[in-house]
Design a protein around this motif. Structure first.
Motif, PDB file in Angstrom:
ATOM      1  N   PRO A   1       2.503  45.054  26.529  1.00 36.21           N
ATOM      2  CA  PRO A   1       3.782  45.209  26.469  1.00 36.21           C
ATOM      3  C   PRO A   1       4.994  44.386  27.705  1.00 36.21           C
ATOM      4  CG  PRO A   1       2.077  47.053  27.491  1.00 36.21           C
ATOM      5  CD  PRO A   1       1.294  45.989  26.912  1.00 36.21           C
ATOM      6  N   GLU A   2       4.205  43.253  27.999  1.00 31.30           N
ATOM      7  CA  GLU A   2       4.692  42.676  29.144  1.00 31.30           C
ATOM      8  C   GLU A   2       5.323  41.629  28.245  1.00 31.30           C
ATOM      9  OE1 GLU A   2       1.623  43.327  30.019  1.00 31.30           O
ATOM     10  OE2 GLU A   2       1.864  44.229  31.515  1.00 31.30           O
ATOM     11  N   GLY A   3       4.197  41.189  27.499  1.00 30.93           N
ATOM     12  CA  GLY A   3       4.716  40.390  26.292  1.00 30.93           C
ATOM     13  C   GLY A   3       6.442  40.875  25.529  1.00 30.93           C
ATOM     14  N   TYR A   4       6.064  42.042  24.726  1.00 32.43           N
ATOM     15  CA  TYR A   4       7.783  42.512  24.555  1.00 32.43           C
ATOM     16  C   TYR A   4       8.335  42.615  24.557  1.00 32.43           C
ATOM     17  CZ  TYR A   4       3.911  44.472  20.279  1.00 32.43           C
ATOM     18  OH  TYR A   4       2.797  44.561  19.646  1.00 32.43           O
ATOM     19  N   ASP A   5       8.765  42.779  26.294  1.00 30.12           N
ATOM     20  CA  ASP A   5       9.294  43.006  27.601  1.00 30.12           C
ATOM     21  C   ASP A   5       9.942  41.169  27.293  1.00 30.12           C
ATOM     22  OD1 ASP A   5       8.779  45.663  27.886  1.00 30.12           O
ATOM     23  OD2 ASP A   5       8.017  45.047  29.570  1.00 30.12           O
TER      24      ASP A   5
ATOM     25  N   THR B   1      15.028  53.503  31.346  1.00 31.96           N
ATOM     26  CA  THR B   1      14.885  52.957  32.644  1.00 31.96           C
ATOM     27  C   THR B   1      14.876  51.138  32.631  1.00 31.96           C
ATOM     28  OG1 THR B   1      12.595  53.468  33.340  1.00 31.96           O
ATOM     29  CG2 THR B   1      14.501  54.768  33.887  1.00 31.96           C
ATOM     30  N   PRO B   2      14.871  50.651  33.396  1.00 28.69           N
ATOM     31  CA  PRO B   2      15.234  49.112  33.960  1.00 28.69           C
ATOM     32  C   PRO B   2      13.998  48.299  32.985  1.00 28.69           C
ATOM     33  CG  PRO B   2      17.127  49.670  35.079  1.00 28.69           C
ATOM     34  CD  PRO B   2      15.965  51.001  34.619  1.00 28.69           C
ATOM     35  N   GLU B   3      12.600  49.955  34.095  1.00 23.73           N
ATOM     36  CA  GLU B   3      11.458  48.923  34.547  1.00 23.73           C
ATOM     37  C   GLU B   3      11.182  49.695  33.098  1.00 23.73           C
ATOM     38  OE1 GLU B   3      12.811  50.051  38.041  1.00 23.73           O
ATOM     39  OE2 GLU B   3      12.942  51.347  36.469  1.00 23.73           O
ATOM     40  N   ASP B   4      11.739  50.246  32.239  1.00 24.97           N
ATOM     41  CA  ASP B   4      11.208  50.293  30.613  1.00 24.97           C
ATOM     42  C   ASP B   4      11.368  49.513  30.051  1.00 24.97           C
ATOM     43  OD1 ASP B   4      10.227  52.963  31.092  1.00 24.97           O
ATOM     44  OD2 ASP B   4      11.587  53.811  30.675  1.00 24.97           O
TER      45      ASP B   4
ATOM     46  N   PHE C   1      10.197  43.052  32.659  1.00 22.74           N
ATOM     47  CA  PHE C   1       9.483  42.017  32.512  1.00 22.74           C
ATOM     48  C   PHE C   1       9.351  42.551  34.635  1.00 22.74           C
ATOM     49  CE2 PHE C   1       7.037  38.678  34.513  1.00 22.74           C
ATOM     50  CZ  PHE C   1       5.851  38.778  33.930  1.00 22.74           C
ATOM     51  N   ASP C   2       8.398  43.671  34.936  1.00 25.18           N
ATOM     52  CA  ASP C   2       8.369  44.135  35.867  1.00 25.18           C
ATOM     53  C   ASP C   2       8.619  43.066  37.124  1.00 25.18           C
ATOM     54  OD1 ASP C   2       7.958  46.359  34.790  1.00 25.18           O
ATOM     55  OD2 ASP C   2       6.056  47.065  35.349  1.00 25.18           O
TER      56      ASP C   2
ATOM     57  N   GLY D   1      17.831  43.618  41.034  1.00 22.71           N
ATOM     58  CA  GLY D   1      17.058  42.638  41.397  1.00 22.71           C
ATOM     59  C   GLY D   1      17.079  41.373  40.802  1.00 22.71           C
ATOM     60  N   GLY D   2      16.377  40.529  39.837  1.00 23.00           N
ATOM     61  CA  GLY D   2      16.146  39.852  39.224  1.00 23.00           C
ATOM     62  C   GLY D   2      17.195  38.912  38.543  1.00 23.00           C
ATOM     63  N   ILE D   3      17.699  40.840  38.045  1.00 22.17           N
ATOM     64  CA  ILE D   3      18.973  40.180  36.807  1.00 22.17           C
ATOM     65  C   ILE D   3      20.457  40.443  37.145  1.00 22.17           C
ATOM     66  CG2 ILE D   3      19.328  41.029  34.298  1.00 22.17           C
ATOM     67  CD1 ILE D   3      16.302  41.265  34.240  1.00 22.17           C
TER      68      ILE D   3
END
Length: 268
Positions: free
Chosen positions: A112-116, A177-180, A183-184, A194-196
């Protein structure tokens, strides 16, 4: 406030030639530069080959030089002083545009992180206005008179910078949502997400370059230059996660720009 700063920089850049000419006398040169640039940002990994290949932009600029070795008001060389024969003052306006993707080991993972990371993309449109002082080790007079064909130089200067970034993800669909989507670790910071953040802003840049001129004719040169711009902001690319939670974010944004230009000597 940003408009006031820009107007102040414009006034300084356009009034400086008048002040210098009244004191020293000089001739004018104008030109255009263009070429590819590598945007070193928080997209991808620093010093990663795939990042360097994919996060590339294009830049163009209009330049003006004050040539202290020759006076246009009398069509004559100035007094033989070291500064006059080895330095030029360049004023320029640049515009460059870059696209960003996440590259590197983490973004290639089937997780999931790689896809994000892979689905998160960005762009940045940047304009710059400023000055650089160029130093020519060889005589500017001799080069202008055709004594040799190639004149190397180095330069140092500062630019006022305006930037307009953007971000997107193919996962950004209704109800997500942004979390979905992202990258967290990018969601921790002081920006819009946040950082975006895609807010436009301004900053300053320290610029340096090495280059050379090739004499085409009595009144024209070809210019080849390799430049570095260090921005005093980490939001130029629209991505600035909290370095405490995302340690790779420890550098301000910067560019490396290779450009080629055409310079013409004016008679005034």
């Amino acid at each position: 406030m940003n408009t006031k700063i820009l107007l102040a920089v414009l006034f300084f850049c356009f009034s400086m030639p008048l002040v210098v000419k009244a004191q020293f006398g000089f001739s004018n040169e104008v030109g255009i530069i263009a070429g590819p640039l590598l945007f070193q940002s928080d997209f991808g990994l620093r010093e990663n080959f795939d990042t360097n290949i994919n996060n590339v932009g294009i830049g163009v600029g209009i330049v003006h030089y004050m040539n202290f070795a020759y006076r246009s008001d009398c069509n004559c060389y100035t007094r033989d002083k070291y500064f006059n024969d080895h330095f030029k003052l360049r004023t320029e306006a640049d515009l460059h545009y870059s696209k960003f993707t996440h590259e590197g080991v983490e973004s290639k993972k089937e997780t999931p992180e790689g896809y994000d990371l892979r689905d998160h993309q960005g762009t940045s449109l940047v304009y710059e206005l400023g000055m650089q002082l160029e130093y020519f080790p060889k005589s500017i007079r001799d080069f202008q008179a055709g004594g040799y064909k190639i004149a190397p130089y180095i330069s140092l200067g500062a630019h006022f910078v305006g930037y307009n970034p953007s971000y997107s993800s193919i996962q950004d669909v209704d109800g997500a949502t942004p979390e979905d989507i992202y990258f967290d670790k990018f969601l921790i910071g002081d920006g819009e997400l946040g950082g975006i953040d895609d807010s436009a802003g301004t900053t300053w840049a320290l610029t340096g370059s090495i280059g050379l001129r090739y004499k085409l004719s009595e009144l024209s040169d070809i210019n080849l230059e390799f430049r570095y711009h260090k921005y005093y902001s980490n939001w130029v690319d629209g991505l600035n996660p909290d370095p405490e939670f995302y340690p790779p974010n420890r550098y301000d944004d910067s560019i490396v720009w290779l450009n080629i230009g055409y310079i013409y000597y004016l008679n005034f």
